[in-house]
Design an enzyme around this catalytic site. Structure first.
Site, mmCIF file in Angstrom:
data_model
loop_
_atom_site.group_PDB
_atom_site.id
_atom_site.type_symbol
_atom_site.label_atom_id
_atom_site.label_comp_id
_atom_site.label_asym_id
_atom_site.label_seq_id
_atom_site.Cartn_x
_atom_site.Cartn_y
_atom_site.Cartn_z
ATOM 1 C CG ASP A 182 -5.111 -8.040 -2.823
ATOM 2 O OD1 ASP A 182 -4.601 -9.010 -2.650
ATOM 3 O OD2 ASP A 182 -5.110 -7.294 -1.340
ATOM 4 C CB CYS B 180 -3.237 -13.904 -0.904
ATOM 5 S SG CYS B 180 -4.979 -14.184 -1.158
ATOM 6 C CB ALA C 285 -21.691 -3.403 -2.762
ATOM 7 C CG ASP D 180 -15.039 -6.576 -1.302
ATOM 8 O OD1 ASP D 180 -13.810 -6.640 -1.382
ATOM 9 O OD2 ASP D 180 -15.624 -7.380 -0.884
ATOM 10 C CB SER D 181 -18.554 -9.077 -4.334
ATOM 11 O OG SER D 181 -17.885 -9.828 -3.433
ATOM 12 N NE ARG E 149 -3.863 -2.095 2.548
ATOM 13 C CZ ARG E 149 -3.750 -2.731 3.605
ATOM 14 N NH1 ARG E 149 -2.775 -2.709 4.741
ATOM 15 N NH2 ARG E 149 -4.574 -3.853 3.654
HETATM 16 N N1 SAH Z 1 -7.339 -5.410 -0.993
HETATM 17 C C1 SAH Z 1 -7.891 -5.713 0.491
HETATM 18 C C2 SAH Z 1 -7.718 -7.294 0.803
HETATM 19 C C3 SAH Z 1 -8.653 -7.995 -0.318
HETATM 20 S S1 SAH Z 1 -9.211 -9.580 0.069
HETATM 21 C C4 SAH Z 1 -7.081 -5.061 1.457
HETATM 22 O O1 SAH Z 1 -5.959 -4.339 1.124
HETATM 23 O O2 SAH Z 1 -7.390 -5.205 2.585
HETATM 24 C C5 SAH Z 1 -10.357 -10.062 -0.993
HETATM 25 C C6 SAH Z 1 -11.606 -9.289 -1.049
HETATM 26 O O3 SAH Z 1 -12.206 -9.752 -2.117
HETATM 27 C C7 SAH Z 1 -12.660 -9.565 -0.124
HETATM 28 O O4 SAH Z 1 -13.030 -8.306 0.469
HETATM 29 C C8 SAH Z 1 -13.770 -10.292 -0.768
HETATM 30 O O5 SAH Z 1 -15.155 -9.532 -0.290
HETATM 31 C C9 SAH Z 1 -13.640 -9.546 -2.276
HETATM 32 N N2 SAH Z 1 -14.291 -10.634 -3.356
HETATM 33 C C10 SAH Z 1 -14.524 -12.090 -3.366
HETATM 34 N N3 SAH Z 1 -14.849 -12.049 -4.405
HETATM 35 C C11 SAH Z 1 -15.322 -11.173 -5.108
HETATM 36 C C12 SAH Z 1 -15.954 -10.745 -6.449
HETATM 37 N N4 SAH Z 1 -16.207 -11.907 -7.252
HETATM 38 N N5 SAH Z 1 -15.943 -9.546 -6.896
HETATM 39 C C13 SAH Z 1 -15.545 -8.401 -5.980
HETATM 40 N N6 SAH Z 1 -15.102 -8.851 -4.788
HETATM 41 C C14 SAH Z 1 -14.808 -9.994 -4.458
#
Ligand code: SAH
Length: 394
Positions: free
Chosen positions: A298, A338, A278, A251-252, A213
């Site tokens: 990510d 990850c 969302a 984010d979903s 970040r």
């Molecule tokens: N970048 C974030 C961590 C990401 S974790 C940070 O720095 O804190 C992965 C995220 O992806 C989770 O919050 C999860 O809700 C989201 N996610 C999972 N599947 C998804 C999708 N199909 N579309 C959008 N978001 C999704």
């Protein structure tokens, strides 16, 4: 104390002699006694030589090693290990600094505590057991933690419902082992975050992206940023502090988006540059225009097991391909995986295929990994899991 004894097959002691902290079930010749999952057991070579003491578990990993020398695994043992871990975080200038109180204090095998994770958020420790042995020891560990941290620690939240491999009759409800109800605001590199350890993902925050970040902040000036898979907005606030023109967080999870909005207000009240959505990532990416020149991808671990590796690599390729197709010329892409089972090489190959599909000129600027408070035990290379690439797209 008398422990059950695990005897290995001939030649199977080699990995333990090289300090690898796992005993696989296939390496076991016989067990003297009937250990229950979570019990301490001693491990011996075929010739009767003592090799290690650790937690017994049912599954392909049969023992997670706590010590390669005979040792009493008691409160003093946990205190010693946690204090070594804490000293390291001080050396890393993560603990005891004014502008940061968010860090990983214990990273499992990386801190010679296989099966245990502890993240610190201001005065709260969130403790997660990944093995029944650590679950059984949770009260001792909590006491040790308080001894090491003293007044800096007010709450310990135990959160293992989702991480324990075997749940029958453990009575492992999540809850406080010390202190109680608090709404804590943690600080990471001077930026503030509400952390919802009770309902949030993992221990409540993705502590492992801190340095990545920070790097993003340096590239954010005057850029239009898309923070895809933003969770509670981590990368977004760094982008805003770095002078981004606009920041869109996606984010979903509606819960994650509502926390993201709360966190924006905490750091940049009323700032019109930020918007949060969302929505599903693939849907958003397909429908968006070609407006962004800094994109973060990510995603959650696409592969949790080896047998779904192929699908996971396809997923990474597809995701990155849309980003390559849509990012503005001169754009910068921060892309991550990850998944522990996806190697650095495999990830790079997936991103490479995606780039080739777009036909654009792409250069690797940085190769990223997990930060030093998620250390990799040199004898346990499996501990390396976070991979990232920063790419310049012409
Ligand atoms: N970048 C974030 C961590 C990401 S974790 C940070 O720095 O804190 C992965 C995220 O992806 C989770 O919050 C999860 O809700 C989201 N996610 C999972 N599947 C998804 C999708 N199909 N579309 C959008 N978001 C999704």
């Amino acid at each position: 104390m008398e422990y059950c004894k695990v005897f290995l097959k001939p030649k199977k002691e080699e990995s333990l002699l090289r300090f690898h902290p796992w005993v696989f079930s296939g390496a076991i010749q016989s067990i003297n006694g009937k250990p229950e999952e979570g019990d301490l057991v001693e491990v011996y070579g075929a010739n009767g030589q003592f090799l290690a003491i650790g937690h017994f578990q049912i599954g392909s990993i049969a023992v997670r090693v706590l010590s390669f020398k005979p040792a009493s695994i008691d409160e003093a043992f946990w205190t010693e290990r946690i204090s070594v871990a804490y000293e390291l975080r001080k050396i890393l200038r993560l603990a005891g600094t004014a502008n940061n109180d968010t860090f990983r204090l214990v990273h499992g095998e990386g801190d010679n505590l296989p099966g245990l994770v502890i993240d610190m958020y201001a005065r709260t420790a969130v403790m997660q057991a990944h093995s029944v042995g650590m679950h059984m020891a949770r009260h001792q560990i909590a006491k040790a933690l308080k001894t090491v941290l003293g007044e800096e620690l007010q709450n310990i939240y135990y959160k293992s419902e989702a991480t324990l491999p075997y749940k029958a009759n453990l009575g492992n409800e999540d809850g406080y082992l010390l202190g109680g109800e608090v709404e804590d605001i943690a600080v990471e590199n001077g930026l503030k975050f509400y952390v919802d350890w009770q309902k949030g993902q993992k221990t409540g925050f993705f502590v492992d992206q801190r340095e990545n970040r920070s790097l993003l902040e340096h590239y954010a000036k005057d850029r239009s940023v898309l923070n895809m898979f933003c969770y509670t907005g981590g990368f977004s606030f760094y982008a805003m502090r770095g002078g981004a023109k606009v920041v869109h967080s996606v984010d979903s999870s509606a819960k994650a988006i509502s926390l993201t909005k709360k966190n924006v207000e905490l750091n940049f009240p009323g700032d019109p540059r930020h918007e949060a959505y969302a929505e599903d990532a693939f849907k958003f990416l397909e429908n968006m225009g070609h407006n962004y020149d800094l994109i973060i991808l990510d995603p959650p671990a696409f592969a949790k097991h080896k047998n779904v590796l192929r699908n996971a690599l396809q997923g990474y390729r597809k995701l990155n391909a849309i980003a390559f197709e849509k990012i503005k010329p001169g754009g910068i892409l921060f892309t991550f995986s990850c998944s522990q089972v996806v190697s650095k090489e495999n990830f790079r190959l997936a991103v490479f295929s995606a780039a080739a599909q777009s036909g654009r000129s792409v250069r690797i600027l940085h190769q990223l990994t997990q930060p030093a408070d998620h250390p990799v035990n040199i004898y346990h290379p499996e501990g390396e899991y976070l991979k990232g690439l920063v790419l310049y797209v012409e």
